[in-house]
Design an enzyme around this catalytic site. Structure first.
Site, PDB file in Angstrom:
ATOM      1  CG  ASP A 311      -0.273  -0.146   2.615  1.00 43.77           C
ATOM      2  OD1 ASP A 311      -0.517   0.742   3.459  1.00 43.77           O
ATOM      3  OD2 ASP A 311       0.785  -0.650   2.564  1.00 43.77           O
ATOM      4  CD  GLU A 312      -1.211   4.935   2.725  1.00 43.28           C
ATOM      5  OE1 GLU A 312      -0.455   4.595   3.574  1.00 43.28           O
ATOM      6  OE2 GLU A 312      -2.226   5.733   3.002  1.00 43.28           O
TER       7      GLU A 312
HETATM    8  N1  IFG Z   1      -4.113   3.947   5.172  1.00 36.92           N
HETATM    9  C1  IFG Z   1      -2.452   3.142   5.592  1.00 36.92           C
HETATM   10  C2  IFG Z   1      -2.401   2.564   6.922  1.00 36.92           C
HETATM   11  C3  IFG Z   1      -3.083   3.655   7.869  1.00 36.92           C
HETATM   12  C4  IFG Z   1      -4.470   3.752   7.706  1.00 36.92           C
HETATM   13  C5  IFG Z   1      -5.000   4.598   8.992  1.00 36.92           C
HETATM   14  C6  IFG Z   1      -3.908   1.267   4.445  1.00 36.92           C
HETATM   15  C7  IFG Z   1      -3.902   0.094   3.644  1.00 36.92           C
HETATM   16  C8  IFG Z   1      -4.530   4.634   6.682  1.00 36.92           C
HETATM   17  N2  IFG Z   1      -2.753   2.152   4.650  1.00 36.92           N
HETATM   18  O1  IFG Z   1      -4.999   1.511   5.058  1.00 36.92           O
HETATM   19  O2  IFG Z   1      -1.135   2.289   6.960  1.00 36.92           O
HETATM   20  O3  IFG Z   1      -2.086   4.653   7.798  1.00 36.92           O
HETATM   21  O4  IFG Z   1      -6.522   4.678   8.906  1.00 36.92           O
END
Ligand code: IFG
Length: 498
Positions: A311-312
């Site tokens: 992710d991200e």
């Molecule tokens: N998105 C990020 C997480 C976390 C989350 C907090 C995903 C897959 C926001 N990635 O959710 O690491 O920071 O709500």
């Protein structure tokens, strides 16, 4: 206390506030009275039944102050409580038939998991406490039951804030109470690396030293991780370990300079930003690193899945990301495990048997389905346990919206996302991210009372679920939460029992 009460006890098993709601419940109106001669019998030769018996005995002991014995037998007893597994395979996977008679209770599972879940149902028929001069009894009748989905889980982010072995075991107990069967451990992120990797020791020596806010962090030794795996397995819960990559890797990048493209180790990070880190996808040492980590983790993980994150990865060029995820999939397959990844991994070429975890991007998810992947449903707007209940919640975030108890319950995974059908879905998972959650009390506040709802979404058919009826059952679980010392959010939407 135990009583050899003589007067007939009238009961109605159908009035029990079961969560998850079973497929069928029939009452026969009488009672199985527990007394000091009650014995829990376990069919011999079935792996995994004894822990169910021990948990049943422990709960009865706590309620009655007396200990009931447990014995292994080769055939069904005439009286007592008998835990067994159906020989004829007539029950659906993880299903059970619970037959509560006045003298004999039979918990017959399709498998050991089904028997464990039958025990959880039996336990829900007991009151939270009983006056010392009152008999302890199970209402008689028959419950036949089996789950909708085979993957019913929650995730605990132990990277942003570290939770020790005892706290993780408590979280596992919460899942077991509601027949959930997966704990996804988010073991690595920018702020911490939480699992010992013997071939790369600085990952925990350095990467495990801190956490969000600058606290002391921590990590699990491989022995501790094995202890958690066994504790979970005894409760029919599979652990899915996650190594998040190529993004969310600052803890690894701070531990080993060579993992960075510029050859310089980064600083440890204790903030809550995301998307600023990446492994160096065009260095061979990166894939040696990944191979060593996945090899050691696979050896520690009896379950079929390893979660590769994905992710991200905002500072990883698209083609580099695809190249990296393609190679990582090959490494996981080489070590005999199946891949789960956040929905972004659908941008790579997917090998067989990949599961894409839908959290926020519908296009990624439907692209994954088109590439033959399965889907694990974790919609942030419905199932993220770190979302605030409302604007007054003192913990959590709200980037995906507020999730009051009804909003967390009122959705059907099989129809939520166009292009994703029930056949594509392996199950549901409620992630608890821990940027703002620092200890088990805060975990409890964000997890309860929403967790039982996710357990029911994973277990009970949607046609059998509606909020107005569910909330009356949930209301009766408030006393159970209190008996377990759970600091739950007492939502005004639920008519809690006084
Ligand atoms: N998105 C990020 C997480 C976390 C989350 C907090 C995903 C897959 C926001 N990635 O959710 O690491 O920071 O709500």
């Amino acid at each position: 206390m135990f009583h050899s009460c003589s007067e007939k006890i009238e009961t109605d098993l159908t009035q029990t506030a079961f969560i998850p709601k079973p497929v069928s419940v029939e009452a026969t109106g009488s009672a199985f009275v527990v007394n000091s001669s009650t014995i829990i019998y376990v069919q011999e030769g079935i792996q995994g039944l004894l822990p169910a018996a021990e948990i049943l005995a422990k709960n009865i002991n706590q309620l009655t102050g007396k200990s009931v014995a447990t014995e292994t037998v080769s055939s069904a007893p005439a009286k007592g409580i008998y835990l067994t597994v159906a020989a004829d395979g007539g029950l659906a996977a993880e299903g059970y038939k619970l037959n509560i008679g006045e003298k004999l209770i039979t918990v017959e599972g399709a498998d050991a998991a089904g028997c464990f879940f039958g025990v959880q149902t039996l336990l829900q028929t007991l009151p939270v406490k009983v006056a010392t001069d009152q008999p302890v009894y199970f209402p008689t009748g028959v419950v036949e039951d089996h789950p909708e989905f085979g993957y019913r889980g929650a995730m605990l982010d132990v990277a942003r804030h570290f939770f020790n072995v005892e706290e993780v075991k408590q979280f596992i107990d919460f899942l077991a109470m509601y027949k959930m069967n997966v704990l996804h451990l988010h073991l690595t992120d920018d702020q911490g690396w939480r699992i010992e990797i013997k071939s790369w020791p600085k990952l925990t020596e350095i990467g495990g030293k801190t956490e969000v806010g600058g606290g002391e962090g921590g990590f699990y030794t491989q022995e501790q991780y094995k202890e958690l795996v066994q504790y979970a397995a005894d409760r029919q819960i599979m652990i899915v370990p996650e190594i998040d990559m190529p993004g969310h890797t600052n803890a690894a990048l701070a531990s080993y300079a060579e993992l960075n493209c510029d050859g310089k180790a980064t600083e440890l990070y204790t903030g809550t930003k995301v998307g600023f880190s990446t492994l160096c996808t065009d260095k061979e040492v990166t894939y040696q690193f990944v191979d060593d980590v996945i090899r050691e983790l696979a050896e520690l993980t009896p379950g079929p899945f390893i979660h590769i994150g994905g992710d991200e990865s905002h500072v990883t060029a698209h083609d580099d990301y695809v190249y990296f995820v393609n190679r990582v999939q090959q490494i996981v397959v080489k070590h005999g495990k199946k891949i789960i990844g956040w929905d972004e991994i659908a941008n790579a070429e997917l090998v067989n048997d990949v599961t894409v975890q839908f959290w926020d991007d519908i296009e990624n998810t439907t692209m994954g389905v088109q590439k033959g992947a399965k889907v694990l449903m974790s919609p942030a707007a419905r199932a993220y346990l770190d979302m605030q209940y409302d604007s007054t919640t003192h913990l959590g975030l709200h980037w995906a919206g507020y999730i009051e108890v009804d909003h967390g319950y009122n959705w059907d995974p099989a129809t939520l996302v166009e292009g994703v059908t029930k056949d594509d879905i392996i199950g549901i998972e409620a992630p608890l991210w821990s940027e703002t959650v620092t200890n088990i009390d805060e975990v409890e506040y964000m997890t309860f009372p929403r967790l039982p709802g996710y357990a029911e979404i994973g277990w009970t058919a949607p046609a059998e679920r509606n909020w107005d009826e569910y909330k009356t059952r949930l209301a009766k679980h408030g006393k159970r939460f209190e008996a377990w010392g759970i600091d739950y959010y007492k939502s005004a939407l639920v008519p809690w029992e006084e």
